[in-house]
Design a protein around this motif. Structure first.
Motif: not given
Lengths: 619, 619
Positions: A366-367, A369-370, A372-373, A375-376, A436, A439
């Motif tokens: 989760v650290e 950025a991709d 997080r993208r 997950l977001l 996702l 992924q």
């Protein structure tokens, strides 16, 4: 290997959407819901979450790995956990949740019943399919059937003794109901309204099983001499077992219907699907003569309402079924999000960009950025779609309880316009969310040891059934947006604009998003006009509808952007991780998603003829 | 139920791409390919198509339904058709297709060998996986191994007697090779270059089976005292059976290597995947002490090249493997396109918009604009991706045979920049094509009676293995686009611009597309500069790379738009359905697809910090 499973939905989010945003409690001021309160709603949610996690989730994988099979005697075998879970579901009264108290229901608002049902869909979409179909069937008969039909068929379904199906498609006619060939002829000498049905129905979910003592099929068929096409379709109740004593009111019968003889409805075969395997999907033969009741040909069926009005009645159920399919897609998208979020928090892999020292410990997924993208994006899709699903369900409650005809008509119109989106948008984007989720898991997500690959397979059904994606596009652009002189689009635009106006008053990020949303709505309105410019000429319709799927997708993104602005406003500037999450997901949607509509509207505005002018020989 | 299967690829399209567009025949002017001609290339294509259709396609479904399983004795059982097909493949000399004649190869251009291999990938991606991995392995040893290693390991692999694998990932380190913990220690007293390997490798495709008498594993491991991270990784050959007499040249040995004792390489378990089920995917233990060769601990392994240079060697193979994965995705996308096209031509359903008379007969699916859109999209994805795959393969041939160092360096650079796109773009969009192929089939496409659902499941692997989508994005934006002072981007832009210039000269549609393409390339160049403005500061890198997946996707669409302009120019205004199809697919790509990059570039240009600033607690 997966540890204790993540909760597939978030109670906090459901509470936010139901109470902080939609103010579902306000419904209790209406007579129909006067017996209810937040406490009774929460009790239903508690019960649903508990049953779903305890009895539905644990066999989700098993019913995928060991799908139902047809035995040589023509019956269906499936793992026993399914019946155990469904019996508990029925005994808890959940099938009857939103039905009238007079029928033994809880008279819950539909919006609460849908939220409760989402727990079961998220935990095990296949097992949840049986009551889902039964509710839709019972709703239709309750709305359009005679009192005797309601007593005979609806009551046993609401008690969970019988289950229901919808039999529309035929092997040669999936999306095209005009080509239905199943026949119904009056059963001379029998009770009035009794017909004999002959034909074959395909893709019938829940079409056969041993879960309940009887199955109530709702069958589209044509009577001799009926008009061609969809105007000649009638609707029949065709039970697997004919009720003892035929169709009678409870008073006439002195209680609930009992089973009579086996009807001439035969399971021809089961379809073997990519996912959603636990729900039987069947090819059924009606009246092929192998199970005669009385020596006559044809399965016994009972006409609902009047002849040739079948499709009108069926559409009543189909709109609800379409929103329900959307909920299934949402539930799976949400489950994948929660599952991959939990995984991303626990699993470590790699280091941040700029960290040159390989001896530092790896960081949690989760650290990155991709990640997080990804997950977001899942959060924005699943929570945005859930908001729309609940909003539409609330409209159903408002429609049902409006005391003003004009309000009711407006509510119906808005619901009509939103229904194809509430069905198709989650089916597309919550499926993408499931991809996702895989992924985020990397290779593990591609294995059957983890849950996310099944979510993905299960969810791939949703753009197909209850009207394909393409059909939803035709419905939106070719019917909903132009009926009543385009009143639906005007109402949608006004309703969204009211939110944008509130957002402008609120200022900050919300005001900025409001500008983008207003611009998108203006574009949608303009493009719709451009597409239909030229009136109803044949070529106009052909060109306008050629890109109706693109139109559906663009409109869907505008609607979900609206849902995110609504949610942002509902956070009311409150502090805390949950509200920050909502605000960040709204930002994600406005920065990453809504802009996708620009090129889509450009294409639509060009009235592109690429597919119209194509000669199939060129493919 | 599906009738005779469609050909999964188009010979006409392959001929167009290889001869009319790439002019592959021109390679025969180079010494390496001097023995070849269009006739020999076509003979290989004939052979491949025949073998693929006759021996690979027929068991594609069976090897999915009956996946390999591990028996109690630790061996792997699979359906016998797999070995039969692979033996024929090996006997036809296809494993050695592009290898040197001196090694028994055909010395085919890589571009022809890839096109030939695509038949097998399209017919049965799982069975094709074994030789695919073997070719990659043999290539690496041929390039970096000693003559004795080449003779000992490569020759039996090219003959199909032994197969090969790549062992990179470990259970705790999938994408992060810096965290590899497998250890290698010198085997004191043994032949030079012999080590003992201890560790566990995960996700090893083809990691065990009974298809060949031996399996040659290429294993990444660390020697004691090696630098931390990827700079301390060495590469070892670890055979399942140690060759009799160790590693020797053919001359020393007097022929090809025979089997010696069983090495200490143990199959721990098979992974059970969503798709691609016929290729075993394994967890392997090296040196866990259960199969000692000589009482010492550790599996016997042979160092390739020098210590600590393992990743450099492996990247040589990984670039080829990545293009090869792209080909797998392309082949599946193409197969789905052909399958759904055939279905759309045969299956009738519904009527055209404007046809009010339901008594007219239903039309073929292909008559519906939305179905055409789905077919045209598949065509644009599959054929556009195939063009890129063949273009990159041609670059490999040009790199290998360039007689000018400057030309070679430019070719290598262009190939380096294009490789992440050649891997990721087909993995994303040909998977999407497979989803559209299902959609064209309607409910039938969701059943296992038809081929398209398996294509979709099989293809879902491709965005994961050989570097996930996210890894490709980091590679493209964080390495390829900035290495050599950004020379890669400059070269790519120049190369595309040369095509655009030719298109301007050609006039017509091509000139219009050239303007759009040039504008997109200018935007790509500008955005890349914006992203890295601020130099190499830590926050710059973090923000620049935060949306590297979006960057990868946008760049991919620009590159495929270039490939479509190239194809359009190659049609040279020729008449006929085939060429009209190419021109229409180019139009589709420029109208429906390239414009998607606009909002992506806008997002990138804004240096959006949404995911960087996110607190994971908000999710």
């Amino acid at each position: 290997m997966t540890g204790s499973p993540a909760r597939p939905l978030s109670r906090q989010d459901l509470a936010f959407l139901l109470y902080e945003w939609l103010d579902v409690e306000s419904l209790t001021a209406r007579e129909r819901f006067a017996e209810h309160s937040r406490e009774t709603f929460d009790a239903v949610m508690d019960l649903s979450e508990d049953l779903a996690m305890r009895l539905f989730a644990p066999h989700n994988k098993a019913s995928d790995a060991h799908e139902p099979r047809m035995l040589p005697d023509g019956t269906v075998e499936m793992i026993p956990e399914v019946k155990k879970a469904l019996d508990a579901f029925s005994q808890a009264g959940l099938i009857a949740g939103s039905f009238d108290g007079e029928l033994g229901g809880m008279q819950l608002p539909v919006v609460v019943a849908r939220a409760a049902m989402a727990w079961f869909q998220a935990a095990n979409i296949s097992t949840a399919g049986y009551p889902f179909l039964t509710v839709g069937n019972a709703n239709l008969i309750a709305a359009h059937g005679s009192p005797a039909q309601v007593d005979t068929f609806v009551r046993p379904m609401l008690a969970g003794r019988w289950f229901g199906t919808m039999c529309l498609s035929e092997p040669q006619a999936g999306s095209s109901l005009a080509d239905v060939t199943t026949k119904a002829v009056k059963d001379d000498g029998a009770e009035p309204g009794r017909y004999r049905i002959t034909g074959t129905k395909m893709w019938i979910s829940g079409g056969d099983h041993e879960l309940t003592e009887n199955i109530v099929h709702l069958v589209l068929a044509k009577v001799p001499g009926a008009p061609a096409g969809v105007k000649g379709i009638s609707l029949f109740i065709v039970p697997k077992h004919v009720p003892d004593g035929g169709v009678r009111t409870a008073a006439e019968r002195g209680g609930e219907a009992a089973l009579g003889g086996r009807n001439d409805v035969t399971l021809v075969g089961l379809n073997h699907k990519m996912g959603n395997r636990g729900t039987t999907n069947t090819l059924l033969a009606f009246g092929d003569g192998t199970h005669p009741v009385d020596g006559k040909a044809g399965a016994v069926g009972y006409l609902v309402g009047e002849e040739n009005k079948g499709l009108v009645y069926m559409f009543h159920m189909m709109n609800e079924a379409r929103i329900g399919v959307g909920f299934g897609a949402i539930a799976l998208g949400y489950a994948g999000y929660q599952t991959s979020l939990e995984y991303a928090r626990i699993r470590t892999q790699g280091r941040r960009p700029g960290e040159k020292d390989p001896s530092t410990p790896p960081v949690a997924l989760v650290e990155h950025a991709d990640v997080r993208r990804m997950l977001l994006a899942q959060k924005a899709y699943a929570e945005g779609a859930l908001a729309l699903g609940l909003y539409c369900s609330m409209l159903v409650d408002q429609e049902k309880t409006a005391d003003d005809d004009a309000v009711r008509a407006r509510t119906t119109l808005l619901l009509d316009v939103l229904t194809p989106i509430a069905k198709s948008w989650p089916s597309q984007w919550c499926l993408h969310a499931n991809s996702l989720a895989i992924q985020v898991h990397g290779g593990y997500g591609y294995t059957r040891d983890y849950d996310v690959e099944q979510h993905y397979r299960d969810n791939r059904l949703n753009p197909i059934h209850e009207g394909t994606h393409g059909i939803q596009g035709l419905d939106l652009l070719g019917r909903k947006m132009i009926m009543q002189g385009g009143a639906g689009l005007v109402l949608l635009a006004q309703t969204i604009e009211a939110t944008a106006e509130r957002a402008r008053q609120a200022g900050g990020d919300a005001a900025g998003y409001a500008e983008e949303l207003s611009a998108a709505v203006a574009r949608l309105t303009e493009v719709t006009g451009t597409l239909w410019a030229g009136g109803g000429a044949e070529d106009t319709a052909q060109v306008a509808l050629a890109n109706s799927s693109v139109y559906l997708e663009a409109t869907g993104h505008v609607v979900i952007a609206w849902m995110w602005l609504e949610q942002l406003l509902a956070t009311g500037g409150k502090d805390g991780d949950f509200y920050e999450g909502k605000r960040t997901a709204a930002r994600y949607f406005y920065r990453y998603e809504l802009p996708r509509t620009g090129p889509q509207f450009d294409l639509l505005a060009s009235r592109d003829r690429t597919t119209v002018d194509l000669d199939p020989a060129w493919l």
